[in-house]
Design a protein around this motif. Structure first.
Motif, short mmCIF file in Angstrom:
data_model
loop_
_atom_site.label_atom_id
_atom_site.label_comp_id
_atom_site.label_asym_id
_atom_site.label_seq_id
_atom_site.Cartn_x
_atom_site.Cartn_y
_atom_site.Cartn_z
N ILE A 175 -6.70 27.65 17.67
CA ILE A 175 -6.17 27.15 18.93
C ILE A 175 -4.81 27.80 19.19
N ASP A 176 -4.72 28.61 20.25
CA ASP A 176 -3.45 29.24 20.59
C ASP A 176 -2.83 28.52 21.78
N ILE A 177 -1.62 28.94 22.14
CA ILE A 177 -0.88 28.25 23.18
C ILE A 177 -1.58 28.36 24.53
N VAL A 178 -2.28 29.47 24.76
CA VAL A 178 -2.99 29.64 26.03
C VAL A 178 -4.15 28.66 26.14
N THR A 179 -4.96 28.60 25.08
CA THR A 179 -6.11 27.68 25.07
C THR A 179 -5.64 26.23 25.17
N ALA A 180 -4.60 25.89 24.42
CA ALA A 180 -4.08 24.52 24.44
C ALA A 180 -3.56 24.15 25.82
N SER A 181 -2.88 25.09 26.49
CA SER A 181 -2.34 24.81 27.82
C SER A 181 -3.44 24.55 28.82
N LYS A 182 -4.53 25.33 28.74
CA LYS A 182 -5.64 25.13 29.68
C LYS A 182 -6.31 23.79 29.46
N LYS A 183 -6.52 23.41 28.21
CA LYS A 183 -7.16 22.13 27.92
C LYS A 183 -6.28 20.97 28.37
N LEU A 184 -4.97 21.10 28.14
CA LEU A 184 -4.05 20.05 28.52
C LEU A 184 -3.97 19.91 30.04
N ALA A 185 -3.95 21.04 30.75
CA ALA A 185 -3.90 21.00 32.20
C ALA A 185 -5.15 20.33 32.77
N ALA A 186 -6.30 20.62 32.16
CA ALA A 186 -7.54 19.99 32.61
C ALA A 186 -7.52 18.49 32.38
N PHE A 187 -7.01 18.06 31.22
CA PHE A 187 -6.96 16.63 30.93
C PHE A 187 -6.03 15.90 31.90
N LYS A 188 -4.87 16.50 32.18
CA LYS A 188 -3.91 15.87 33.09
C LYS A 188 -4.49 15.74 34.50
N GLU A 189 -5.23 16.76 34.92
CA GLU A 189 -5.85 16.69 36.25
C GLU A 189 -6.95 15.63 36.29
N LYS A 190 -7.71 15.50 35.19
CA LYS A 190 -8.74 14.46 35.12
C LYS A 190 -8.09 13.07 35.12
N LEU A 191 -6.94 12.96 34.49
CA LEU A 191 -6.25 11.67 34.43
C LEU A 191 -5.81 11.23 35.82
N VAL A 192 -5.35 12.16 36.63
CA VAL A 192 -4.99 11.85 38.02
C VAL A 192 -6.22 11.38 38.80
N LEU A 193 -7.35 12.04 38.57
CA LEU A 193 -8.60 11.64 39.23
C LEU A 193 -9.01 10.24 38.79
N LEU A 194 -8.85 9.95 37.50
CA LEU A 194 -9.21 8.63 36.97
C LEU A 194 -8.38 7.54 37.64
N ILE A 195 -7.10 7.80 37.83
CA ILE A 195 -6.21 6.82 38.48
C ILE A 195 -6.69 6.53 39.90
N SER A 224 4.41 10.77 30.60
CA SER A 224 4.67 11.12 29.20
C SER A 224 4.14 12.51 28.87
N PHE A 225 2.97 12.84 29.38
CA PHE A 225 2.42 14.17 29.15
C PHE A 225 3.33 15.24 29.74
N ASP A 226 3.87 14.99 30.92
CA ASP A 226 4.76 15.97 31.55
C ASP A 226 6.03 16.14 30.72
N GLY A 227 6.48 15.06 30.08
CA GLY A 227 7.70 15.14 29.28
C GLY A 227 7.51 15.82 27.94
N TYR A 228 6.37 15.54 27.29
CA TYR A 228 6.12 16.09 25.97
C TYR A 228 5.55 17.51 26.00
N PHE A 229 4.76 17.81 27.03
CA PHE A 229 4.05 19.08 27.08
C PHE A 229 4.38 19.86 28.33
N SER A 230 5.65 20.00 28.62
CA SER A 230 6.04 20.73 29.83
C SER A 230 6.05 22.23 29.62
N CYS A 231 6.01 22.69 28.36
CA CYS A 231 6.06 24.12 28.07
C CYS A 231 4.67 24.64 27.75
N GLY A 232 4.57 25.95 27.62
CA GLY A 232 3.33 26.56 27.17
C GLY A 232 2.57 27.30 28.24
#
Length: 214
Positions: free
Chosen positions: A20-40, A82-90
Motif C-alpha cells: 500500500i503506497d501513498i497514492v493507493t491509500a489516498s484514493k481509497k481514503l478519498a472514496a471512503f470520505k465521499e461515501k460517508l457524505v452520501l451516507l449522511i 476528523s478524517f479531514d484533520g488526520y488525513f489532510s496530506c497525501g
C-alpha cells in the motif's frame, strides 16, 4: 447505529497490508470520505439502506424519533471532520500526476525545464514499455525501468516509497507478542522476528547444515 454496510468499510479494510503506497491509500481514503457524505445525506432522508440491522428493527417496530437521526448525523459529520484533520496530506500534486500513468500525462502541463520530461516523451513512444505497464503493478513497472530511466523512476519512488500506514510496525508488535511470551521473557527475539516477518522463505536445510548437532 448498529452495523454499517460492509461496502462502506471496504476502503478502510483495504487500507492495511503490504504494497500500500501513498497514492493507493489516498484514493481509497478519498472514496471512503465521499461515501460517508452520501451516507449522511441518506440518513437525513431516513434512508437506512447502509444500516440493514437498524432498518430491519425500525421496519418491525416503529419509526425512529427525530432526535435519534439528528444525533447520528451529527456523529457522522464529526467523523468527516476528523478524517479531514488526520488525513489532510497525501494527495498528489498536479506536477506529479504522471506517476499514476506516465502514458496519459499531458506533457503541456509540465514545465519545459523539468528534467524528466524527455524521459516521459521517450517512454510513451515505446510500445513495448506500454504493454509492460498495462500488465504490471505500478511499483513493479517502475522498478523494471530503473536502469533505462533512472531520473524518472527515482522521482516517482520518492513519492511512492514512504510508508502510507503503520501496518508493518503493527505486524512487528503482533509477531513479538507471540514469540516473546512470559515463559520466554529473556529470549533475544531479533533473529526469530526476522524469519517471521520476512517475505522470503529461508533455506532451512542450508542453515541446519552449518549447525553442530548436540
Amino acid at each position: 447505529m448498529r452495523r454499517a454496510n460492509s461496502s462502506m468499510l471496504q476502503p478502510i479494510i483495504d487500507f492495511q497490508g503490504r504494497g500500500i503506497d501513498i497514492v493507493t491509500a489516498s484514493k481509497k481514503l478519498a472514496a471512503f470520505k465521499e461515501k460517508l457524505v452520501l451516507l449522511i445525506k441518506r440518513v437525513k432522508r431516513w434512508n437506512l439502506v447502509n444500516f440493514p440491522c437498524l432498518e430491519e428493527t425500525v421496519t418491525e417496530n416503529s419509526t425512529l424519533p427525530p432526535i435519534f437521526v439528528a444525533k447520528n448525523v451529527e456523529q457522522m459529520q464529526r467523523l468527516c471532520t476528523s478524517f479531514d484533520g488526520y488525513f489532510s496530506c497525501g494527495e498528489l500534486q498536479a506536477c506529479n500526476i504522471w506517476i499514476l500513468n506516465p502514458f496519459m500525462q499531458n506533457l503541456e502541463d509540465l514545465d519545459d525545464d523539468v528534467s524528466i520530461k524527455e524521459d516521459l516523451i521517450d517512454m510513451r513512444h515505446n510500445r513495448g514499455i506500454q504493454m509492460e505497464f498495462t500488465n504490471s503493478q505500478l511499483d513493479h513497472f517502475l522498478a523494471s525501468q530503473l536502469e533505462a530511466y533512472p531520473a524518472l523512476v527515482t522521482k516517482a519512488l520518492e513519492v511512492l516509497v514512504p510508508f502510507a500506514t503503520a501496518y508493518l510496525c503493527e505486524q512487528g508488535f503482533s509477531c513479538l507478542l507471540h514469540i516473546k511470551t512470559k515463559s520466554r521473557n529473556q529470549l533475544n527475539s531479533i533473529h526469530d522476528m526476522r524469519v517471521a516477518l520476512s517475505t522470503k522463505t529461508p533455506r532451512f536445510d542450508a542453515i541446519m547444515e552449518k549447525k553442530q548437532q548436540q
